[in-house]
Design an enzyme around this catalytic site. Structure first.
Site, PDB file in Angstrom:
ATOM      1  N   SER A  22       0.859  -1.099   0.170  1.00 25.91           N
ATOM      2  CA  SER A  22       0.177   0.042  -0.130  1.00 25.91           C
ATOM      3  C   SER A  22       0.922   1.336  -0.058  1.00 25.91           C
ATOM      4  O   SER A  22       0.458   2.336  -0.174  1.00 25.91           O
ATOM      5  CB  SER A  22      -1.014   0.001   1.086  1.00 25.91           C
ATOM      6  OG  SER A  22      -0.169   0.192   2.325  1.00 25.91           O
ATOM      7  N   GLY A  24       2.661   1.936   2.744  1.00 24.47           N
ATOM      8  CA  GLY A  24       3.044   2.108   3.994  1.00 24.47           C
ATOM      9  C   GLY A  24       4.236   1.209   4.678  1.00 24.47           C
ATOM     10  O   GLY A  24       4.578   0.608   3.925  1.00 24.47           O
ATOM     11  N   VAL A  25       4.424   1.645   6.014  1.00 24.08           N
ATOM     12  CA  VAL A  25       5.544   0.871   6.657  1.00 24.08           C
ATOM     13  C   VAL A  25       5.254  -0.612   6.867  1.00 24.08           C
ATOM     14  O   VAL A  25       6.132  -1.282   6.640  1.00 24.08           O
ATOM     15  CB  VAL A  25       5.794   1.688   8.025  1.00 24.08           C
ATOM     16  CG1 VAL A  25       4.879   1.392   8.870  1.00 24.08           C
ATOM     17  CG2 VAL A  25       7.202   0.953   8.460  1.00 24.08           C
ATOM     18  N   CYS A 114     -13.889  -3.349   1.716  1.00 26.61           N
ATOM     19  CA  CYS A 114     -12.739  -3.498   0.611  1.00 26.61           C
ATOM     20  C   CYS A 114     -11.681  -5.046   0.744  1.00 26.61           C
ATOM     21  O   CYS A 114     -11.478  -5.381  -0.010  1.00 26.61           O
ATOM     22  CB  CYS A 114     -11.742  -2.332   1.035  1.00 26.61           C
ATOM     23  SG  CYS A 114     -10.506  -1.872  -0.014  1.00 26.61           S
ATOM     24  N   GLY A 138       0.005  -6.419   5.127  1.00 27.09           N
ATOM     25  CA  GLY A 138       0.400  -6.064   6.526  1.00 27.09           C
ATOM     26  C   GLY A 138      -0.565  -6.031   7.411  1.00 27.09           C
ATOM     27  O   GLY A 138      -0.416  -5.150   8.507  1.00 27.09           O
ATOM     28  N   CYS A 210      -9.859   5.721   3.532  1.00 20.08           N
ATOM     29  CA  CYS A 210      -9.011   6.342   2.534  1.00 20.08           C
ATOM     30  C   CYS A 210      -9.423   7.156   1.560  1.00 20.08           C
ATOM     31  O   CYS A 210      -9.020   8.199   1.262  1.00 20.08           O
ATOM     32  CB  CYS A 210      -8.414   5.120   1.869  1.00 20.08           C
ATOM     33  SG  CYS A 210      -9.391   3.953   0.907  1.00 20.08           S
TER      34      CYS A 210
END
EC number: 2.8.1.13
Length: 370
Positions: A22, A24-25, A114, A138, A210
């Site tokens: 995505s 992100g971390v 989603c 994640g 989002c």
């Protein structure tokens, strides 16, 4: 950096892992852990809704900056990375559903929709088409092997647990999915990212839906369904008119703020929304107490179970002692803030047994009156 077990059926050198990235971390660290196994790793990013580009705000899932971040991480790790445009699919299966649920007076949870559609169906199908041995994400949740196969469990870090949002994961999907971060605290994940020099190591977590990064749900609903702005009456449970409202989309069950009706002997809350009459029904807090909730579209992940269970009806609520009679979640003591459209997720200890969507509730007052 720790080793993560991806539970591969073949030697890693002969395996292929697809990672949902995505930007992100969390997903970036998953990609790094996958690459460390020695397997071939392919990162896939789905462009879902580019609201970040439009607002200039970072941190919204799969916006333009997130795609660039995912690509940069893939380059750093030396893995393949592909971006697929899924905006139309996302709009149809998530955003339109979000608007329709609000229009129907229910409280939608688009993140579950989603996962249920785009991420754990379309993306999973794509990973299989690519010949991957598994799809890794994640999410903070654990896949634990039990006597009858893989089970879905809460993350070890309760502050990060995302199992509520994944209740709709099917057994077939769980066989194929991997969640390497479920046993780690977030601090450890960021440390791994820092050790590897990933540019997303300090990237803030997204706190919003989002496609609604500014929190203005009504604006999005009215854009998709212009008729959603039609007003109506604010009434008591006996039908007394207390005021006017500017659209049901501005209210959810349990809400107190924003009613703008003063001079009442006690605080009033939204206890019911009536889309047919466009009425917002209000009452005292006691009217929000619920003894049971009928659920639909049940997804059951466990075998028959008759032991002690708990239920969560909101992502941030504490699990409450409850039982499931096959159609209803029945709470040991009345619960507050339970509304149609939300999900009810059932647990046996840390294990997710299943869940469904709340179709209607049984008020404690009605049970006592009976």
């Amino acid at each position: 950096m720790m080793n993560a077990d991806f539970d591969l059926d073949r030697p890693a050198s002969e395996s292929r892992i697809v990672v949902a990235m995505s930007g992100g971390v969390d997903s970036s660290v998953v990609a790094a852990l996958a690459a460390k196994t020695g397997a071939e790793v392919i990162g896939i990013t789905l462009q879902l809704y580019d609201h970040g580009e439009a607002t200039g705000r970072t941190g919204s899932c799969c916006a333009g900056q997130d795609i660039r971040d995912a690509r940069a991480v893939a380059e750093k790790l030396g893995i393949a990375h592909y971006v697929f445009d899924y905006e139309s699919r996302f709009r149809e299966s998530v955003i339109d559903d979000f608007a329709d649920e609000y229009m129907a007076g229910r409280t939608p949870i688009p993140c579950i929709r989603c996962n249920q559609s785009v991420k754990f169906k379309d993306l999973l199908d794509m990973a299989r088409d690519l010949g991957a041995d598994c799809l890794a994400t994640g999410h903070y949740v654990r896949r634990v092997m039990g006597e009858s196969g893989p089970e879905l469990h809460r993350a070890l870090d309760p502050a990060r647990d995302q199992s509520y949002f994944l209740f709709a994961t099917t057994q077939d999907q769980l066989d194929y999915l991997r969640f390497p971060l479920g046993g780690m605290p977030k601090t450890q994940v960021r440390e791994i990212a820092k050790e590897l020099g990933l540019g997303v190591a300090l990237k803030p977590d997204s706190q919003d839906i989002c496609f609604v990064p500014d929190g203005d749900y009504a604006k999005i609903v009215k854009k998709v369904r212009p008729e959603a702005g039609e007003g109506g009456k604010i009434v008591t449970r006996s039908g007394e008119v207390l005021g006017e409202h500017k659209g049901l989309i501005h209210y959810t069950v349990g809400q107190r703020r924003g009613l703008e009706i003063g001079g009442q002997p006690e605080p009033l809350y939204v206890v019911k929304l009536e889309p047919e009459t466009r009425r917002v029904v209000v009452g005292p807090k006691s009217a929000l107490a619920v003894t049971a909730a009928r659920i639909e579209d049940l997804n059951w992940l466990g075998e028959a179970f008759e032991g002690e269970m708990t239920a969560k009806v909101r992502s941030l609520s504490k699990p409450a002692p409850a039982r499931f009679d096959g159609a209803r979640v029945v709470f040991d003591t009345p619960e507050f803030g339970v509304a149609p459209g939300q999900a009810a997720v059932l647990y046996a200890g840390d294990r997710v047994m299943g869940g469904g969507w709340i179709a209607e509730t049984e008020a404690a007052e009605e049970v006592l009156a009976a």
